[in-house]
Write an enzyme that holds these catalytic residues in place. Sequence first.
Site, PDB file in Angstrom:
ATOM      1  N   ASN A   1     -13.233  -3.559   3.180  1.00 48.06           N
ATOM      2  CA  ASN A   1     -13.833  -2.050   3.030  1.00 48.06           C
ATOM      3  C   ASN A   1     -14.892  -2.530   2.384  1.00 48.06           C
ATOM      4  O   ASN A   1     -14.551  -2.768   0.811  1.00 48.06           O
ATOM      5  CB  ASN A   1     -12.891  -0.613   3.411  1.00 48.06           C
ATOM      6  CG  ASN A   1     -12.274  -0.815   4.669  1.00 48.06           C
ATOM      7  OD1 ASN A   1     -12.692  -1.267   5.576  1.00 48.06           O
ATOM      8  ND2 ASN A   1     -11.132   0.308   3.835  1.00 48.06           N
TER       9      ASN A   1
ATOM     10  N   HIS B   1     -10.407  -5.184  -2.182  1.00 52.59           N
ATOM     11  CA  HIS B   1      -9.541  -5.601  -1.855  1.00 52.59           C
ATOM     12  C   HIS B   1      -9.464  -5.790  -0.171  1.00 52.59           C
ATOM     13  O   HIS B   1      -9.805  -5.441   0.209  1.00 52.59           O
ATOM     14  CB  HIS B   1      -8.426  -4.391  -2.248  1.00 52.59           C
ATOM     15  CG  HIS B   1      -8.837  -3.011  -2.030  1.00 52.59           C
ATOM     16  ND1 HIS B   1      -9.763  -2.090  -2.060  1.00 52.59           N
ATOM     17  CD2 HIS B   1      -8.357  -2.600  -1.080  1.00 52.59           C
ATOM     18  CE1 HIS B   1     -10.275  -1.284  -1.963  1.00 52.59           C
ATOM     19  NE2 HIS B   1      -9.367  -1.038  -0.876  1.00 52.59           N
ATOM     20  N   PHE B   2      -8.060  -6.468  -0.293  1.00 51.21           N
ATOM     21  CA  PHE B   2      -7.778  -7.158   1.169  1.00 51.21           C
ATOM     22  C   PHE B   2      -6.772  -6.325   1.794  1.00 51.21           C
ATOM     23  O   PHE B   2      -5.994  -6.396   0.872  1.00 51.21           O
ATOM     24  CB  PHE B   2      -7.847  -8.897   1.889  1.00 51.21           C
ATOM     25  CG  PHE B   2      -9.025  -8.933   1.126  1.00 51.21           C
ATOM     26  CD1 PHE B   2     -10.045  -9.436   2.173  1.00 51.21           C
ATOM     27  CD2 PHE B   2      -9.870  -9.418  -0.009  1.00 51.21           C
ATOM     28  CE1 PHE B   2     -11.036 -10.166   2.027  1.00 51.21           C
ATOM     29  CE2 PHE B   2     -10.847 -10.027  -0.040  1.00 51.21           C
ATOM     30  CZ  PHE B   2     -11.824 -10.636   0.310  1.00 51.21           C
ATOM     31  N   HIS B   3      -6.635  -6.092   3.148  1.00 51.56           N
ATOM     32  CA  HIS B   3      -5.748  -4.795   3.717  1.00 51.56           C
ATOM     33  C   HIS B   3      -4.633  -6.514   4.676  1.00 51.56           C
ATOM     34  O   HIS B   3      -5.883  -6.670   5.380  1.00 51.56           O
ATOM     35  CB  HIS B   3      -5.506  -3.798   4.385  1.00 51.56           C
ATOM     36  CG  HIS B   3      -6.139  -2.479   3.514  1.00 51.56           C
ATOM     37  ND1 HIS B   3      -5.851  -2.085   2.816  1.00 51.56           N
ATOM     38  CD2 HIS B   3      -7.497  -2.452   3.678  1.00 51.56           C
ATOM     39  CE1 HIS B   3      -6.452  -1.106   2.667  1.00 51.56           C
ATOM     40  NE2 HIS B   3      -8.104  -1.164   2.396  1.00 51.56           N
TER      41      HIS B   3
ATOM     42  N   ASP C   1       0.881  -1.386   0.015  1.00 52.76           N
ATOM     43  CA  ASP C   1       0.176   0.064  -0.255  1.00 52.76           C
ATOM     44  C   ASP C   1       0.575   0.813   0.093  1.00 52.76           C
ATOM     45  O   ASP C   1       1.983   1.305   0.780  1.00 52.76           O
ATOM     46  CB  ASP C   1      -0.955  -0.067   1.102  1.00 52.76           C
ATOM     47  CG  ASP C   1      -2.033   0.800   1.444  1.00 52.76           C
ATOM     48  OD1 ASP C   1      -1.869   2.282   1.092  1.00 52.76           O
ATOM     49  OD2 ASP C   1      -3.080   0.838   1.162  1.00 52.76           O
TER      50      ASP C   1
ATOM     51  N   GLN D   1     -13.884   2.710   1.946  1.00 46.17           N
ATOM     52  CA  GLN D   1     -13.164   1.970   0.831  1.00 46.17           C
ATOM     53  C   GLN D   1     -13.355   3.197  -0.430  1.00 46.17           C
ATOM     54  O   GLN D   1     -14.226   4.271  -0.525  1.00 46.17           O
ATOM     55  CB  GLN D   1     -14.651   1.768  -0.464  1.00 46.17           C
ATOM     56  CG  GLN D   1     -14.440   0.146  -1.302  1.00 46.17           C
ATOM     57  CD  GLN D   1     -14.209  -0.730  -1.946  1.00 46.17           C
ATOM     58  OE1 GLN D   1     -16.140  -0.850  -1.818  1.00 46.17           O
ATOM     59  NE2 GLN D   1     -14.194  -1.276  -2.970  1.00 46.17           N
TER      60      GLN D   1
END
Length: 139
Positions: free
Chosen positions: A88, A101-103, A32, A95
């Site tokens: 999110n 997407h996944f963090h 990120d 979002q």
Amino acid sequence: MQEKDCLFCRIINGEIPSAKIYEDEYVYAFLDIAPGQQGHTLVIPKKHSENILGLDLVYGIKIIEAIQKIAPAVMNAMGAEGFNIIQNNNEVAGQTVFHTHFHIIPRKPQDGMGLWSPKPYETMEKMQETAKKIIKALQ
């Protein structure tokens, strides 16, 4: 499969540079650019979907498999003792890029990162009323 104006689709296509961590047929993972903690990694499906509600289930399974590989590596590399998986959906939920997407966020003791402020139910009856509303919406 991909949207021409989607930031993450453009990253997958190599049009925008990224610090790639992992890639396979279904999944792309990269750091990120505005991390919550060093090592904060995004895991995304290569097939575009706006949020998790539109995610092809095969891609969902592949994302979870990738997270199970990537998260321990992120923890080890960052000297973390745990990690959060955050996902999110929609603007009101935080979002900002409308591609599922996944963090993966590595965590250390006293790292200063919070999650949420608890808002307990006033009574058990209020909690049961909420459960009933959700159950009804599932039908």
